[in-house]
Design an enzyme around this catalytic site. Structure first.
Site, short mmCIF file in Angstrom:
data_model
loop_
_atom_site.label_atom_id
_atom_site.label_comp_id
_atom_site.label_asym_id
_atom_site.label_seq_id
_atom_site.Cartn_x
_atom_site.Cartn_y
_atom_site.Cartn_z
N PHE A 159 0.87 -1.18 0.00
CA PHE A 159 0.00 0.00 0.00
C PHE A 159 0.90 1.22 0.00
O PHE A 159 1.58 1.52 0.98
CB PHE A 159 -0.93 0.05 1.21
CG PHE A 159 -1.83 1.26 1.17
CD1 PHE A 159 -2.99 1.25 0.42
CD2 PHE A 159 -1.48 2.43 1.84
CE1 PHE A 159 -3.80 2.37 0.35
CE2 PHE A 159 -2.30 3.55 1.78
CZ PHE A 159 -3.46 3.52 1.03
N ASP A 244 9.67 2.89 1.41
CA ASP A 244 8.50 3.69 1.76
C ASP A 244 8.33 3.60 3.28
O ASP A 244 7.78 2.65 3.81
CB ASP A 244 7.27 3.14 1.04
CG ASP A 244 6.00 3.92 1.38
OD1 ASP A 244 6.02 4.69 2.37
OD2 ASP A 244 4.98 3.75 0.69
N LYS A 273 3.40 11.55 6.64
CA LYS A 273 2.59 11.39 7.85
C LYS A 273 3.19 12.10 9.06
O LYS A 273 2.97 13.28 9.25
CB LYS A 273 2.31 9.92 8.10
CG LYS A 273 1.44 9.29 7.01
CD LYS A 273 0.85 7.98 7.42
CE LYS A 273 0.06 7.33 6.28
NZ LYS A 273 -1.11 8.08 5.85
#
Length: 421
Positions: A159, A244, A273
Site C-alpha cells: 500500500f 517507503d 505522515k
C-alpha cells in the site's frame, strides 16, 4: 468510558441517538461528503496527547494516531508552537521564491536520514509518485536504460497510496477495480521473498519499491535478513532501493526508520505522515546527490511543497527525533505491548505481529470481524482500525504511558472474550 488519563471500569459509550450532536454531524457528512470512507460512528472535536474527545464529551484513547501521522500525539506543545509562530509570519511563497524555513528543514532532515538532499512534497502518495519519477529519470540518465523501458519491482500486498499510477500495481481489488487503464512499468513479487525479487531484476529494472513493514496489510513484518537481501541485490544489480517509510518511519517502530532494525540504508527514503506532526501534510523524498541531482528546474514541483508553514512544523519534528527519546519510548513500550498482546493468542486472537508501538492482531474470524472488534473497542473508549476483514491495527501515539497501554490491552482482551451485548 475513560474519564482520566489512566483507567476507568465503565466500559460502554452511549451510541449516538437521533437528534444528538454527533448524529447531526454524521448525517451532514453522509449527505455532503463523497463516500470514500466508512468511519466509525464517533465525531471527534478535540484532542490532547494520546486522548481525543467527541462532540458529546466522551473521551477515547487514540490507538490509530492518524495512521502514524500523530506519532507525537495531539497538540504537542513544541509542534503547535512552531505552527502558531509561523502562521503569524508567513505560510506560503511557492517555490518561485526562497523562504527562510525550507533550507534549515531540509538540511536537518537530510542529516537525520544520513543523506544529502531532500525533495519536499505534501502527501505520502505525492512522495511515492515523486520517488518513482526520480527512479525512472535516474535509470535513463545514470544507468542507461532504453527510453520508456524502465521497470520498478514492487511487493504483493503493498500500500503506497491511491493515485492512478500507484493503484496500477496494487493487489487490493477495492483500491484497483474500476480505475484502469493502468500505468505500465511495474513488476510484482511476493513480499519477504528475496530470491523471487532477485529473479525479477533485469536490465530495465531501475528500482525496488518496498515498505520495510507493510502497514495496510496488517503490520506485516518480513523475515529476518530480507531487507539486507534487498539491499545486496540492489547494490549488485545497480538498482535503487526505495524504502517507503511513510508509516513505519520517524520513531514508530523503535528506531528512527524501520530499515534501521537490520542496519540497512536504502538509496531513497520516502517520508510523510508524522513529518507533518499531525498538523499539516508534509512529505519528502530523501536521497543522495547522485540520485536527486537528476531533478532539475521544471522537471518536478508542487505549489505547496516546501511551504514555510510545512517546513517549520517538519523542522520541529526533526528536532524532536534528534534526542532519540521517542524512538526509545516506542522500543520500550512496544515490548510491553507485544507481551500483553501475545497473551491474547488463543483468547480471541490467532496471531500478533508487532514492531515498536505498531501491532497487527489477527482475530478468530468465527468470533467477529475486525470492524466488529473496533466497534466493541469504541464502546470501551478506544479508537482502532480494522483491515482485511479479521485484522485490527494498533498504532498509539508515542507519548502514550505504560498504564494506558495496560488499560488498552485489558479492554481489548475483554472485547474479544466477552459475549456481545
Amino acid at each position: 468510558m475513560p474519564t482520566t488519563d489512566t483507567h476507568d471500569t465503565h466500559d460502554t459509550h452511549d451510541t449516538p441517538h437521533p437528534g444528538s450532536s454527533a448524529q447531526l454531524h454524521m448525517s451532514l457528512a453522509e449527505t455532503a461528503t463523497a463516500h470514500n470512507y466508512q468511519p466509525l460512528p464517533v465525531v471527534l472535536a478535540s484532542g490532547q496527547g494520546a486522548w481525543v474527545t467527541d462532540v458529546d464529551g466522551n473521551r477515547y484513547l487514540d490507538c490509530l494516531a492518524g495512521y502514524s501521522a500523530l506519532n507525537f500525539g495531539h497538540g504537542h506543545p513544541r509542534l503547535t508552537a512552531a505552527a502558531q509562530e509561523q502562521l503569524a509570519r508567513l505560510t506560503l511563497t511557492s517555490r518561485a521564491f526562497h523562504n527562510d524555513r525550507l533550507g534549515p528543514f531540509c538540511r536537518d532532515l537530510a542529516e537525520l536520514a544520513g543523506m544529502d538532499l531532500v525533495l519536499p512534497m505534501n502527501t505520502g502518495a505525492e512522495a511515492v509518485e515523486t520517488a518513482i519519477k526520480v527512479a525512472r529519470k535516474w535509470g535513463y540518465e545514470r544507468k542507461g536504460v532504453a527510453p520508456d523501458r524502465a521497470t520498478v519491482i514492487v511487493a504483493d500486498g503493498n500500500f503506497h497510496g491511491r493515485t492512478t499510477t500507484i493503484v496500477s500495481f496494487s493487489s487490493d481489488p477495492v483500491a484497483r477495480d474500476g480505475f484502469g487503464p493502468f500505468t505500465p512499468g511495474f513488476r510484482t513479487v511476493p513480499y519477504g521473498d528475496g530470491a523471487a525479487l532477485e529473479a525479477a531484476v533485469d536490465e530495465n529494472t531501475v528500482a525496488v519499491l518496498l515498505e520495510p513493514i507493510q502497514g495496510e496489510a496488517g503490520v506485516r513484518i518480513p523475515p529476518p535478513g530480507y531487507l539486507q537481501a534487498v539491499r545486496d541485490v540492489c547494490t549488485r544489480e545497480n538498482v535503487l532501493f526505495i524504502a517507503d517509510e511513510i508509516q513505519s518511519g520517524l520513531g514508530r517502530t523503535g528506531t528512527t526508520f524501520a530499515c534501521d532494525a537490520e542496519g540497512v540504508t536504502p538509496d531513497i527514503y520516502v517520508l510523510g505522515k508524522a513529518l507533518g506532526g499531525g498538523i499539516v501534510p508534509v512529505s519528502a523524498v530523501v536521497s543522495r546527490h547522485d540520485v536527486l541531482d537528476v531533478i532539475r528546474p521544471g522537471s518536478h514541483g508542487s505549489t505547496f511543497g516546501g511551504n514555510p508553514l510545512a517546513a517549520a512544523v517538519g523542522h520541529a519534528v526533526v528536532e524532536l527525533l534528534r534526542s532519540g527519546e521517542y524512538q526509545a519510548r516506542a522500543a520500550e513500550f512496544g515490548a510491553r505491548l507485544r507481551t500483553r498482546l501475545e497473551d491474547l493468542v488463543g483468547h480471541g486472537a490467532v496471531a500478533v505481529r508487532s514492531r515498536g508501538l505498531w501491532a497487527g492482531i489477527d482475530l478468530d474470524p468465527t468470533l467477529m470481524t475486525g470492524r466488529q472488534a473496533c466497534m466493541r473497542l469504541l464502546d470501551r473508549g478506544i479508537l482502532a482500525k480494522d483491515t482485511h476483514g479479521s485484522t485490527i491495527r494498533l498504532a498509539p501515539p508515542l507519548v502514550i504511558e505504560p498504564s494506558q497501554l495496560d488499560w488498552l490491552c485489558d479492554q481489548l482482551g475483554e472485547a474479544l472474550t466477552r459475549p456481545a451485548d
